[in-house]
Design a protein around this motif. Structure first.
Motif, PDB file in Angstrom:
ATOM      1  N   CYS A 245      22.549 113.805  44.323  1.00  0.00           N
ATOM      2  CA  CYS A 245      21.983 114.794  43.098  1.00  0.00           C
ATOM      3  C   CYS A 245      21.119 113.397  42.091  1.00  0.00           C
ATOM      4  O   CYS A 245      19.430 113.927  41.960  1.00  0.00           O
ATOM      5  CB  CYS A 245      23.008 114.862  41.551  1.00  0.00           C
ATOM      6  SG  CYS A 245      23.918 116.662  42.317  1.00  0.00           S
ATOM      7  N   LEU A 246      21.597 112.500  41.748  1.00  0.00           N
ATOM      8  CA  LEU A 246      19.903 111.655  40.788  1.00  0.00           C
ATOM      9  C   LEU A 246      19.597 110.782  42.247  1.00  0.00           C
ATOM     10  O   LEU A 246      18.019 111.085  41.540  1.00  0.00           O
ATOM     11  CB  LEU A 246      21.472 110.411  40.822  1.00  0.00           C
ATOM     12  CG  LEU A 246      21.866 110.390  39.643  1.00  0.00           C
ATOM     13  CD1 LEU A 246      22.809 109.735  39.127  1.00  0.00           C
ATOM     14  CD2 LEU A 246      21.179 111.688  38.236  1.00  0.00           C
ATOM     15  N   ASP A 247      19.110 111.434  42.981  1.00  0.00           N
ATOM     16  CA  ASP A 247      18.971 110.616  44.178  1.00  0.00           C
ATOM     17  C   ASP A 247      17.842 111.859  44.848  1.00  0.00           C
ATOM     18  O   ASP A 247      16.175 111.681  44.732  1.00  0.00           O
ATOM     19  CB  ASP A 247      19.212 110.350  45.536  1.00  0.00           C
ATOM     20  CG  ASP A 247      17.813 109.772  47.028  1.00  0.00           C
ATOM     21  OD1 ASP A 247      17.708 108.855  45.944  1.00  0.00           O
ATOM     22  OD2 ASP A 247      17.625 110.612  47.427  1.00  0.00           O
ATOM     23  N   GLU A 248      17.703 112.968  44.391  1.00  0.00           N
ATOM     24  CA  GLU A 248      16.708 114.005  44.225  1.00  0.00           C
ATOM     25  C   GLU A 248      16.343 114.063  43.070  1.00  0.00           C
ATOM     26  O   GLU A 248      14.842 114.921  43.111  1.00  0.00           O
ATOM     27  CB  GLU A 248      17.654 115.549  44.833  1.00  0.00           C
ATOM     28  CG  GLU A 248      18.044 115.108  45.681  1.00  0.00           C
ATOM     29  CD  GLU A 248      19.039 117.081  46.665  1.00  0.00           C
ATOM     30  OE1 GLU A 248      18.502 117.465  45.916  1.00  0.00           O
ATOM     31  OE2 GLU A 248      19.826 116.979  47.068  1.00  0.00           O
ATOM     32  N   TYR A 249      16.458 114.112  41.709  1.00  0.00           N
ATOM     33  CA  TYR A 249      16.210 113.919  40.770  1.00  0.00           C
ATOM     34  C   TYR A 249      16.029 112.792  39.987  1.00  0.00           C
ATOM     35  O   TYR A 249      16.749 112.321  39.325  1.00  0.00           O
ATOM     36  CB  TYR A 249      16.825 114.665  39.580  1.00  0.00           C
ATOM     37  CG  TYR A 249      16.477 116.267  40.408  1.00  0.00           C
ATOM     38  CD1 TYR A 249      15.729 116.900  39.617  1.00  0.00           C
ATOM     39  CD2 TYR A 249      17.329 117.009  41.329  1.00  0.00           C
ATOM     40  CE1 TYR A 249      15.886 118.504  40.186  1.00  0.00           C
ATOM     41  CE2 TYR A 249      17.446 118.080  41.709  1.00  0.00           C
ATOM     42  CZ  TYR A 249      16.199 119.427  40.910  1.00  0.00           C
ATOM     43  OH  TYR A 249      16.428 119.695  41.533  1.00  0.00           O
TER      44      TYR A 249
END
Length: 392
Positions: A245-249
């Motif tokens: 998730c944090l890689d996408e955001y």
């Protein structure tokens, strides 16, 4: 919308498919599995909550020759009240808020020890180096079994969760071998603990009584395998999925680093956005209706948690990862009498792991463009490998 990286198209397609089913066939029958698929939030929440109408006790409904012979089938996840409540009460003593809070320093110690081995490198595989060894070590210590066999536990667990869905013949054989190895291991451990009890969960389970009787060997093994497999898989996937998730955001990494009080909300949103558990099976006790479909008594249902958690009717902008989402009544840990017993421990482990990563892995984080290899089974959603780099 997520940035497509190598085989992430597969993940995008998965969620696109669920959205189409919610819109066009929210309650649909799959003749291959002879089961109803439920995709909308309200239907999934209802089936998980109403244990009187939708049973978890598969052996009531499946002919003997087709029954699941795995230890999980003898565990509390495949039981209905009242016996479910009695057995759950026994093991729940290990997961009270007080007991979980007492584990915090040990979880912190293990987490830092694991990160010590990778910080100077500037790169790690989040699954191999942290998300897997942390929860399996904690569960092993809770049960009172040797962490020296951690690699073996991992092998068993991987084989176990690959033994459903689109499993190959090789997968099935590996799953059967893993079950046999686990049964043999725990049977031997029970003999040792009966002779020499210790201050651990296995010893407590051996001493426990329900209605004046000790647990059967099958129930004991079911407990231990459930804790070993489910206890490690869910937390491993929660940590790994949160990093996805944090890689996408990527902007959210610095935001969390500056506002640590947002971390619990970020983890809840990760549980919704990329649910570690895909589905839960149930069986209709009596004839009933879901949507416009009549469900016959005895029919199987798949409650697709992973789809329900992206239902726009419950979660506005459901395909966006929004850390401060309120309300966030996701079904990532289930609902009703089978709500995940280890949820407080999983949340604590994930919070400590992410906090430590934010402290010790500086700058921006980048997930490799290499293939991520999603786990191939119906029950869980996660990634087998998750290469991460950061600015040293």
């Amino acid at each position: 919308m997520m940035q497509i990286k190598t085989n992430r198209e597969e993940i995008v397609a998965l969620y696109d498919g669920f959205r189409q089913m919610r819109e066009t066939q929210p309650v649909s029958f799959n003749p291959n599995f002879q089961a109803w698929n439920l995709y909308r939030y309200d239907d999934v929440a209802r089936v998980l909550s109403d244990h009187a109408t939708f049973s978890s006790e598969q052996n009531r409904f499946i002919p003997a020759e087709y029954r699941d012979s795995s230890p999980i089938s003898s565990s509390i996840v495949r039981m209905d009240p009242p016996r479910h409540h009695k057995l759950r009460q026994i093991v729940s003593q290990a997961f009270t808020p007080r007991m979980v809070a007492q584990m915090e320093s040990r979880i912190q110690e293990i987490t830092n020890g694991l990160l010590d081995q990778v910080v100077a490198k500037g790169e790690m595989d989040v699954i191999r180096d942290l998300a897997y060894p942390l929860p399996i070590t904690i569960i092993a210590e809770l049960l009172g079994i040797s962490t020296e066999r951690r690699a073996e536990f991992k092998q068993w667990s991987d084989a176990f969760v690959s033994g459903d869905g689109e499993a190959t013949e090789e997968d099935m054989q590996a799953s059967m071998q893993a079950m046999s190895s686990m049964v043999n291991y725990f049977t031997q451990l029970f003999e040792e603990r009966r002779a020499h009890p210790q201050n651990d969960l296995v010893s407590a389970l051996l001493l426990a009584e329900v209605d004046g009787e000790h647990l059967s060997n099958e129930e004991l093994i079911g407990f231990c395998v459930l804790l070993l497999v489910a206890g490690n898989e869910t937390t491993t996937n929660l940590i790994g999925n949160a990093i996805l998730c944090l890689d996408e955001y990527p902007g959210e990494v610095e935001r969390l680093r500056a506002q640590r009080d947002l971390l619990p909300k970020a983890l809840e949103e990760a549980l919704r956005y990329y649910s570690p558990v895909r589905l839960q099976p149930r069986w209709a006790v009596t004839e009933t209706t879901i949507g416009e479909q009549r469900i016959e008594a005895g029919q199987m249902l798949f409650a697709w948690i992973i789809s329900a958690n992206r239902d726009e009717a419950q979660f506005p902008e459901a395909d966006q990862f929004k850390i401060e989402r309120e309300p966030n009544r996701h079904l990532g840990f289930g609902r009703g009498v089978h709500f995940c017993l280890g949820a407080p421990l999983a949340r604590l482990e994930a919070k400590i792991a992410l906090n430590a990563m934010l402290d010790r892995l500086p700058g921006s984080w980048h997930v490799s463009d290499a293939p991520l290899f999603p786990i191939k089974n119906m029950s869980t959603f996660g990634i087998k490998k998750l290469p991460l780099t950061w600015n040293k």
